[in-house]
Scaffold this motif. Structure first.
Motif, PDB file in Angstrom:
ATOM      1  N   TRP A   1       3.501   9.743  32.059  1.00 25.61           N
ATOM      2  CA  TRP A   1       3.112   8.818  30.988  1.00 25.61           C
ATOM      3  C   TRP A   1       3.652   9.303  29.647  1.00 25.61           C
ATOM      4  CZ3 TRP A   1       0.204   9.857  26.614  1.00 25.61           C
ATOM      5  CH2 TRP A   1      -0.037   8.741  25.793  1.00 25.61           C
ATOM      6  N   VAL A   2       3.591  10.624  29.416  1.00 26.77           N
ATOM      7  CA  VAL A   2       4.106  11.181  28.168  1.00 26.77           C
ATOM      8  C   VAL A   2       5.595  10.855  28.001  1.00 26.77           C
ATOM      9  CG1 VAL A   2       4.662  13.327  26.952  1.00 26.77           C
ATOM     10  CG2 VAL A   2       2.406  13.029  27.985  1.00 26.77           C
ATOM     11  N   GLU A   3       6.359  10.981  29.077  1.00 25.76           N
ATOM     12  CA  GLU A   3       7.787  10.668  29.005  1.00 25.76           C
ATOM     13  C   GLU A   3       8.015   9.180  28.754  1.00 25.76           C
ATOM     14  OE1 GLU A   3      10.232  12.837  28.823  1.00 25.76           O
ATOM     15  OE2 GLU A   3       8.651  14.339  28.884  1.00 25.76           O
ATOM     16  N   ILE A   4       7.190   8.341  29.376  1.00 23.79           N
ATOM     17  CA  ILE A   4       7.290   6.896  29.148  1.00 23.79           C
ATOM     18  C   ILE A   4       7.005   6.581  27.688  1.00 23.79           C
ATOM     19  CG2 ILE A   4       6.237   4.665  29.674  1.00 23.79           C
ATOM     20  CD1 ILE A   4       5.825   5.736  32.542  1.00 23.79           C
ATOM     21  N   ARG A   5       6.003   7.245  27.149  1.00 31.90           N
ATOM     22  CA  ARG A   5       5.658   7.018  25.740  1.00 31.90           C
ATOM     23  C   ARG A   5       6.787   7.485  24.822  1.00 31.90           C
ATOM     24  NH1 ARG A   5       0.939  10.470  23.005  1.00 31.90           N
ATOM     25  NH2 ARG A   5       2.528  12.036  23.466  1.00 31.90           N
ATOM     26  N   ARG A   6       7.354   8.655  25.114  1.00 26.73           N
ATOM     27  CA  ARG A   6       8.454   9.168  24.283  1.00 26.73           C
ATOM     28  C   ARG A   6       9.650   8.227  24.283  1.00 26.73           C
ATOM     29  NH1 ARG A   6       8.330  15.463  26.366  1.00 26.73           N
ATOM     30  NH2 ARG A   6       6.620  16.166  25.008  1.00 26.73           N
ATOM     31  N   ALA A   7       9.841   7.551  25.406  1.00 27.44           N
ATOM     32  CA  ALA A   7      10.975   6.616  25.506  1.00 27.44           C
ATOM     33  C   ALA A   7      10.658   5.274  24.860  1.00 27.44           C
ATOM     34  CB  ALA A   7      11.348   6.415  26.976  1.00 27.44           C
ATOM     35  N   GLY A   8       9.436   5.145  24.348  1.00 29.19           N
ATOM     36  CA  GLY A   8       9.050   3.908  23.678  1.00 29.19           C
ATOM     37  C   GLY A   8       8.835   2.746  24.615  1.00 29.19           C
TER      38      GLY A   8
ATOM     39  N   GLN B   1       5.861  -3.503  37.074  1.00 32.96           N
ATOM     40  CA  GLN B   1       5.652  -4.681  36.239  1.00 32.96           C
ATOM     41  C   GLN B   1       4.721  -4.397  35.075  1.00 32.96           C
ATOM     42  OE1 GLN B   1       5.043  -8.460  38.490  1.00 32.96           O
ATOM     43  NE2 GLN B   1       5.144  -7.131  40.281  1.00 32.96           N
ATOM     44  N   ARG B   2       4.092  -3.210  35.114  1.00 32.57           N
ATOM     45  CA  ARG B   2       3.196  -2.824  34.027  1.00 32.57           C
ATOM     46  C   ARG B   2       3.436  -1.362  33.684  1.00 32.57           C
ATOM     47  NH1 ARG B   2      -3.337  -3.279  33.206  1.00 32.57           N
ATOM     48  NH2 ARG B   2      -3.496  -1.647  31.650  1.00 32.57           N
ATOM     49  N   ALA B   3       3.546  -1.082  32.384  1.00 36.06           N
ATOM     50  CA  ALA B   3       3.625   0.305  31.945  1.00 36.06           C
ATOM     51  C   ALA B   3       2.218   0.897  31.985  1.00 36.06           C
ATOM     52  CB  ALA B   3       4.196   0.377  30.533  1.00 36.06           C
ATOM     53  N   PRO B   4       2.061   2.106  32.501  1.00 38.83           N
ATOM     54  CA  PRO B   4       0.731   2.710  32.591  1.00 38.83           C
ATOM     55  C   PRO B   4       0.185   3.084  31.220  1.00 38.83           C
ATOM     56  CG  PRO B   4       2.387   4.322  33.144  1.00 38.83           C
ATOM     57  CD  PRO B   4       3.113   3.018  32.998  1.00 38.83           C
ATOM     58  N   SER B   5      -1.121   3.123  31.105  1.00 35.47           N
ATOM     59  CA  SER B   5      -1.763   3.631  29.901  1.00 35.47           C
ATOM     60  C   SER B   5      -2.100   5.098  30.106  1.00 35.47           C
ATOM     61  CB  SER B   5      -3.049   2.850  29.618  1.00 35.47           C
ATOM     62  OG  SER B   5      -4.004   3.101  30.635  1.00 35.47           O
ATOM     63  N   GLU B   6      -2.435   5.777  29.033  1.00 35.57           N
ATOM     64  CA  GLU B   6      -2.795   7.192  29.155  1.00 35.57           C
ATOM     65  C   GLU B   6      -4.055   7.353  30.001  1.00 35.57           C
ATOM     66  OE1 GLU B   6      -3.325  11.185  26.409  1.00 35.57           O
ATOM     67  OE2 GLU B   6      -3.661   9.218  25.498  1.00 35.57           O
ATOM     68  N   ALA B   7      -5.045   6.478  29.775  1.00 38.44           N
ATOM     69  CA  ALA B   7      -6.284   6.580  30.542  1.00 38.44           C
ATOM     70  C   ALA B   7      -6.029   6.371  32.030  1.00 38.44           C
ATOM     71  CB  ALA B   7      -7.300   5.557  30.032  1.00 38.44           C
ATOM     72  N   ALA B   8      -5.125   5.430  32.375  1.00 41.38           N
ATOM     73  CA  ALA B   8      -4.803   5.190  33.784  1.00 41.38           C
ATOM     74  C   ALA B   8      -4.151   6.412  34.404  1.00 41.38           C
ATOM     75  CB  ALA B   8      -3.890   3.979  33.918  1.00 41.38           C
ATOM     76  N   SER B   9      -3.243   7.058  33.652  1.00 40.59           N
ATOM     77  CA  SER B   9      -2.568   8.247  34.186  1.00 40.59           C
ATOM     78  C   SER B   9      -3.577   9.373  34.433  1.00 40.59           C
ATOM     79  CB  SER B   9      -1.471   8.711  33.227  1.00 40.59           C
ATOM     80  OG  SER B   9      -2.004   9.223  32.025  1.00 40.59           O
ATOM     81  N   GLU B  10      -4.531   9.512  33.548  1.00 33.38           N
ATOM     82  CA  GLU B  10      -5.551  10.556  33.705  1.00 33.38           C
ATOM     83  C   GLU B  10      -6.467  10.243  34.895  1.00 33.38           C
ATOM     84  OE1 GLU B  10      -7.283  10.457  29.851  1.00 33.38           O
ATOM     85  OE2 GLU B  10      -5.868  11.915  28.998  1.00 33.38           O
ATOM     86  N   ASP B  11      -6.814   8.971  35.065  1.00 34.41           N
ATOM     87  CA  ASP B  11      -7.648   8.579  36.210  1.00 34.41           C
ATOM     88  C   ASP B  11      -6.943   8.881  37.532  1.00 34.41           C
ATOM     89  OD1 ASP B  11      -9.695   7.726  34.613  1.00 34.41           O
ATOM     90  OD2 ASP B  11      -9.260   5.588  34.789  1.00 34.41           O
TER      91      ASP B  11
ATOM     92  N   LEU C   1      11.970   5.057  34.208  1.00 33.27           N
ATOM     93  CA  LEU C   1      10.764   5.864  34.056  1.00 33.27           C
ATOM     94  C   LEU C   1       9.537   5.145  34.614  1.00 33.27           C
ATOM     95  CD1 LEU C   1      11.276   7.281  30.443  1.00 33.27           C
ATOM     96  CD2 LEU C   1      11.442   8.541  32.601  1.00 33.27           C
ATOM     97  N   ILE C   2       9.450   3.849  34.322  1.00 34.60           N
ATOM     98  CA  ILE C   2       8.303   3.076  34.808  1.00 34.60           C
ATOM     99  C   ILE C   2       8.402   2.865  36.313  1.00 34.60           C
ATOM    100  CG2 ILE C   2       7.148   0.828  34.646  1.00 34.60           C
ATOM    101  CD1 ILE C   2       7.935   0.797  31.688  1.00 34.60           C
TER     102      ILE C   2
END
Length: 272
Positions: free
Chosen positions: A76-83, A51-61, A11-12
């Motif tokens: 990002w939502v899918e990344i978050r759901r996958a923990g 090498q870095r998981a995105p943040s929600e703010a980064a995805s929105e930007d 996902l990342i």
């Protein structure tokens, strides 16, 4: 989650591949995109290479910049759901995304040396309690990555005020503290960094209200980030930002001079 685990996560990796595809389709170099977003090329590289998981703010930007409604945010939502998102305190990821865009920072710390100036060993001691090894490694990696803004071509101006007891708190062993004080001295001598210390003999002062950071920008309203025990809060309400600006100035008024603060740091290092 360590960086190696991040780069193996599909996902990342997919998020990074889509980002790179949009950047190259727009014929943008990493520095050009970083300049447009107000971040560093290294930050873009870490997103693109997983090498870095995105943040929600980064995805929105990114959705705003590339005019791709919800594309990056849905990923990002899918990344978050996958923990797979970083185990950051609520509110802190938004602060990190703003921190890279700030031109001036006013930081007051009453409990620990600020994350931007921490060594990896000191950071480990601060972060280790109650966390798994993978979570600690990820948080340390995030903290070290934040420090890249200090090495960029136009680093932010930083005014850091520390309560003296921060310097005496037994975080880690003697060598950890010694290395950390030496690192702080090195930072304090940089032209864009001002370090001042509120002496331990000072009685009650506004610093008892807790740590906070003021961020100034060239292209948006200033904000204040307030740290809490379990979460942090980014506030952009003008009246509350002004209140913290006044508090910072009052705290600075009881702090030692820059020269005296540096002399105290050197004395503590010599006696370590």
């Amino acid at each position: 989650m360590a960086n190696g685990a991040l780069t193996r996560d599909p996902l990342i990796r997919a998020f990074g591949a889509v980002l790179r595809g949009h950047r190259e389709a727009a014929r943008l170099s990493r520095p050009a995109l970083a300049s447009a977003l107000g971040c560093t090329p290294q930050w873009i590289e870490k997103l693109e290479t997983g090498q870095r998981a995105p943040s929600e703010a980064a995805s929105e930007d990114l959705d705003t910049y590339f005019k791709t409604p919800e594309t990056f945010h849905r990923m990002w939502v899918e990344i978050r759901r996958a923990g797979k998102c970083a185990e950051l305190p609520p509110g802190f990821s938004g602060f990190i995304d703003l921190e890279v865009k700030a031109t001036v920072m006013y930081i007051f710390e009453s409990m620990a040396i600020t994350g931007l100036f921490q060594t990896s060993q000191y950071a480990y001691e601060v972060l280790k309690t109650g966390r798994t090894t993978d979570a600690i490694e990820q948080l340390i990696a995030t903290r070290m990555e934040r420090q890249q803004i200090l090495a960029r071509e136009n680093p932010p101006q930083i005014v850091l005020i520390l309560d003296e007891w921060v310097l005496h708190r037994p975080v880690g062993g003697q060598e950890v503290r010694k290395e950390q004080i030496a690192c702080l001295i090195e930072h304090a001598q940089q032209p864009n960094v001002t370090v001042q210390i509120v002496p331990g003999r000072t009685g009650a002062y506004l610093g008892f209200m807790g740590s906070f950071t003021l961020l100034n920008f060239d292209d948006r309203s200033d904000v204040v980030y307030i740290e809490g025990h379990a979460e942090g809060q980014v506030i952009d309400q003008p009246d509350k930002v002004r209140d913290h600006e006044l508090s910072f100035n009052l705290i600075r008024g009881v702090a030692m001079s820059v020269d005296d603060s540096l002399a105290l740091l050197r004395t503590i290092l010599e006696n370590s």
